[in-house]
Write an enzyme that holds these catalytic residues in place. Structure first.
Site, PDB file in Angstrom:
ATOM      1  N   SER A  45     -14.693  -9.145 -45.407  1.00 44.69           N
ATOM      2  CA  SER A  45     -13.432  -9.839 -45.729  1.00 44.69           C
ATOM      3  C   SER A  45     -12.282  -8.837 -45.903  1.00 44.69           C
ATOM      4  CB  SER A  45     -13.588 -10.688 -46.996  1.00 44.69           C
ATOM      5  OG  SER A  45     -13.986  -9.884 -48.096  1.00 44.69           O
ATOM      6  N   LYS A  47     -12.494  -6.226 -48.649  1.00 38.05           N
ATOM      7  CA  LYS A  47     -12.481  -5.724 -50.033  1.00 38.05           C
ATOM      8  C   LYS A  47     -12.332  -4.197 -50.070  1.00 38.05           C
ATOM      9  CE  LYS A  47     -16.613  -7.309 -50.951  1.00 38.05           C
ATOM     10  NZ  LYS A  47     -16.974  -7.847 -49.621  1.00 38.05           N
ATOM     11  N   SER A  48     -13.204  -3.498 -49.357  1.00 37.44           N
ATOM     12  CA  SER A  48     -13.186  -2.022 -49.409  1.00 37.44           C
ATOM     13  C   SER A  48     -11.899  -1.472 -48.819  1.00 37.44           C
ATOM     14  CB  SER A  48     -14.369  -1.441 -48.622  1.00 37.44           C
ATOM     15  OG  SER A  48     -15.566  -1.878 -49.161  1.00 37.44           O
ATOM     16  N   SER A 115     -19.946 -10.049 -55.085  1.00 39.33           N
ATOM     17  CA  SER A 115     -20.033 -10.830 -56.340  1.00 39.33           C
ATOM     18  C   SER A 115     -19.941 -12.325 -56.043  1.00 39.33           C
ATOM     19  CB  SER A 115     -18.979 -10.382 -57.355  1.00 39.33           C
ATOM     20  OG  SER A 115     -17.714 -10.126 -56.805  1.00 39.33           O
TER      21      SER A 115
HETATM   22  N1  LIG Z   1     -28.191  -9.663 -47.423  1.00 42.41           N
HETATM   23  C1  LIG Z   1     -26.965  -9.108 -47.589  1.00 42.41           C
HETATM   24  N2  LIG Z   1     -25.928  -9.878 -47.958  1.00 42.41           N
HETATM   25  C2  LIG Z   1     -24.711  -9.309 -48.123  1.00 42.41           C
HETATM   26  N3  LIG Z   1     -24.447  -7.989 -47.953  1.00 42.41           N
HETATM   27  C3  LIG Z   1     -25.467  -7.183 -47.597  1.00 42.41           C
HETATM   28  C4  LIG Z   1     -26.770  -7.695 -47.381  1.00 42.41           C
HETATM   29  N4  LIG Z   1     -27.588  -6.671 -47.039  1.00 42.41           N
HETATM   30  C5  LIG Z   1     -26.848  -5.559 -47.040  1.00 42.41           C
HETATM   31  N5  LIG Z   1     -25.568  -5.854 -47.361  1.00 42.41           N
HETATM   32  C6  LIG Z   1     -24.531  -4.820 -47.534  1.00 42.41           C
HETATM   33  O1  LIG Z   1     -24.436  -4.660 -48.947  1.00 42.41           O
HETATM   34  C7  LIG Z   1     -23.095  -4.861 -49.379  1.00 42.41           C
HETATM   35  C8  LIG Z   1     -23.026  -5.907 -50.489  1.00 42.41           C
HETATM   36  O2  LIG Z   1     -23.359  -5.313 -51.703  1.00 42.41           O
HETATM   37  P1  LIG Z   1     -22.727  -5.883 -53.038  1.00 42.41           P
HETATM   38  O3  LIG Z   1     -23.261  -5.000 -54.121  1.00 42.41           O
HETATM   39  O4  LIG Z   1     -21.273  -6.011 -52.902  1.00 42.41           O
HETATM   40  O5  LIG Z   1     -23.389  -7.344 -53.118  1.00 42.41           O
HETATM   41  S1  LIG Z   1     -23.440  -8.335 -54.371  1.00 42.41           S
HETATM   42  O6  LIG Z   1     -22.124  -8.308 -55.020  1.00 42.41           O
HETATM   43  O7  LIG Z   1     -24.480  -7.872 -55.298  1.00 42.41           O
HETATM   44  O8  LIG Z   1     -23.777  -9.663 -53.810  1.00 42.41           O
HETATM   45  C9  LIG Z   1     -22.307  -5.397 -48.203  1.00 42.41           C
HETATM   46  O9  LIG Z   1     -21.106  -4.644 -48.234  1.00 42.41           O
HETATM   47  P2  LIG Z   1     -19.692  -5.251 -47.813  1.00 42.41           P
HETATM   48  O10 LIG Z   1     -19.823  -5.525 -46.336  1.00 42.41           O
HETATM   49  O11 LIG Z   1     -18.745  -4.124 -48.116  1.00 42.41           O
HETATM   50  O12 LIG Z   1     -19.383  -6.471 -48.630  1.00 42.41           O
HETATM   51  C10 LIG Z   1     -23.166  -5.136 -46.992  1.00 42.41           C
HETATM   52  O13 LIG Z   1     -22.720  -3.972 -46.335  1.00 42.41           O
HETATM   53  N1  LIG Z   2      -5.684  -7.558 -43.188  1.00 36.21           N
HETATM   54  C1  LIG Z   2      -6.837  -6.895 -43.294  1.00 36.21           C
HETATM   55  N2  LIG Z   2      -7.278  -6.531 -44.506  1.00 36.21           N
HETATM   56  C2  LIG Z   2      -8.453  -5.863 -44.637  1.00 36.21           C
HETATM   57  N3  LIG Z   2      -9.258  -5.524 -43.601  1.00 36.21           N
HETATM   58  C3  LIG Z   2      -8.848  -5.856 -42.367  1.00 36.21           C
HETATM   59  C4  LIG Z   2      -7.632  -6.560 -42.151  1.00 36.21           C
HETATM   60  N4  LIG Z   2      -7.506  -6.776 -40.832  1.00 36.21           N
HETATM   61  C5  LIG Z   2      -8.582  -6.220 -40.255  1.00 36.21           C
HETATM   62  N5  LIG Z   2      -9.392  -5.651 -41.146  1.00 36.21           N
HETATM   63  C6  LIG Z   2     -10.660  -4.964 -40.839  1.00 36.21           C
HETATM   64  O1  LIG Z   2     -11.721  -5.754 -41.366  1.00 36.21           O
HETATM   65  C7  LIG Z   2     -12.779  -4.897 -41.790  1.00 36.21           C
HETATM   66  C8  LIG Z   2     -13.045  -5.189 -43.256  1.00 36.21           C
HETATM   67  O2  LIG Z   2     -14.134  -4.385 -43.668  1.00 36.21           O
HETATM   68  P1  LIG Z   2     -14.323  -3.956 -45.165  1.00 36.21           P
HETATM   69  O3  LIG Z   2     -13.032  -3.504 -45.762  1.00 36.21           O
HETATM   70  O4  LIG Z   2     -15.488  -3.007 -45.185  1.00 36.21           O
HETATM   71  O5  LIG Z   2     -14.711  -5.340 -45.840  1.00 36.21           O
HETATM   72  P2  LIG Z   2     -15.674  -5.621 -47.081  1.00 36.21           P
HETATM   73  O6  LIG Z   2     -15.580  -4.440 -48.015  1.00 36.21           O
HETATM   74  O7  LIG Z   2     -15.152  -6.888 -47.672  1.00 36.21           O
HETATM   75  O8  LIG Z   2     -17.052  -5.753 -46.492  1.00 36.21           O
HETATM   76  C9  LIG Z   2     -12.348  -3.465 -41.557  1.00 36.21           C
HETATM   77  O9  LIG Z   2     -12.889  -3.033 -40.332  1.00 36.21           O
HETATM   78  C10 LIG Z   2     -10.821  -3.589 -41.476  1.00 36.21           C
HETATM   79  O10 LIG Z   2     -10.269  -2.588 -40.664  1.00 36.21           O
END
Ligand SMILES: Nc1ncnc2c1ncn2[C@@H]1O[C@H](COP(=O)(O)OS(=O)(=O)O)[C@@H](OP(=O)(O)O)[C@H]1O
Ligand SMILES: Nc1ncnc2c1ncn2[C@@H]1O[C@H](COP(=O)(O)OP(=O)(O)O)[C@@H](O)[C@H]1O
Length: 211
Positions: A45, A47-48, A115
């Site tokens: 989405s 977040k990072s 979360s």
């Molecule tokens: N099954 C599953 N569901 C969702 N995400 C997964 C899963 N397995 C691995 N990952 C990776 O782990 C990141 C999510 O970890 P979080 O600690 O944020 O999860 S939680 O808040 O405890 O639900 C998440 O990071 P983000 O993509 O940055 O959100 C994923 O990269």
């Molecule tokens: N408006 C935006 N805000 C944040 N990320 C964006 C946006 N548009 C495109 N992106 C892309 O979407 C991806 C989001 O990944 P990431 O930040 O790791 O999400 P999350 O931490 O929620 O998993 C990245 O590759 C980022 O470059």
């Protein structure tokens, strides 16, 4: 691992030790108030990405920050936890406690975790004083997250290679009343403006101004 919250969940024989330096006294050493900016949203989405840009902007303004990011924390503090509902709750419980400690020390803490469960986010919020916990819903629709798929995880989840994947076969409960919702239809610049306002608004009287 199962963790159940109870009303009075403190160890019976451990006494709370109140130090002589209060959070307010620590806060006076900083040009801003301590607070927790809690990002929540689906994987991919943003977040990072947003938390990183926000931290850089805050740092440039002389703010003392700490970024806690899901992927990184799961390599250390929470490396023993998986993606079951109970493990995700324990993950968020630990993050909430750590974020609270950093806020007590006067920092602006940014957390970037899916979360997914409202009750866990509420539990984290309850640790903080009013106004200290700011929930930011990165409200990017599942279809767009899946299209972005920055780590290829959605493709693997759809292929059945990853189970309990948020949005696919594990639920995400959107916040009902977040302090801020960020929509993918707005520009990243607009998102950062809104986030900076959230971080720097209502700075306590003890904190100086940041600009
Ligand atoms: N099954 C599953 N569901 C969702 N995400 C997964 C899963 N397995 C691995 N990952 C990776 O782990 C990141 C999510 O970890 P979080 O600690 O944020 O999860 S939680 O808040 O405890 O639900 C998440 O990071 P983000 O993509 O940055 O959100 C994923 O990269
Ligand atoms: N408006 C935006 N805000 C944040 N990320 C964006 C946006 N548009 C495109 N992106 C892309 O979407 C991806 C989001 O990944 P990431 O930040 O790791 O999400 P999350 O931490 O929620 O998993 C990245 O590759 C980022 O470059």
């Amino acid at each position: 691992m199962a963790f159940e919250y109870r009303d009075n969940d403190s160890p019976a024989d451990v006494v709370w030790n109140t130090g002589s330096v209060t959070p307010e006294m620590r806060g006076r050493l900083k040009p801003h108030a301590g607070r927790c900016i809690w990002f929540t949203g689906l994987s991919g989405s943003g977040k990072s990405t947003l938390a990183n840009v926000l931290e850089a902007e805050l740092n440039r303004r002389g703010c003392h920050t700490m970024l806690l990011d899901g992927d990184n924390i799961r390599h250390g503090l929470c490396r023993d936890l998986g993606m079951s509902r109970a493990d995700r709750s324990e993950n968020i419980r630990r993050i909430g406690e750590v974020a609270h400690l950093f806020v007590e020390s006067g920092l602006i803490v940014l957390t970037a975790f899916i979360s997914p469960f409202a009750r866990d986010r509420q539990q984290a919020r309850s640790l903080f004083r009013p106004g200290e916990f700011q929930e930011v819903f990165v409200d990017t629709p599942l279809g767009l997250c899946e299209q972005r798929d920055p780590k290829g995880l959605y493709r693997r989840a759809r292929a059945g290679e990853i189970h309990d994947f948020t949005g696919i076969d594990s639920p995400y409960e959107p916040p009902m009343q977040p302090e801020l919702s960020l929509h993918a239809t707005d520009s990243p610049q607009r998102h950062i403006e809104q986030l900076l306002a959230l971080c720097l608004s209502g700075a306590s009287d003890s904190a100086g101004s940041v600009g």
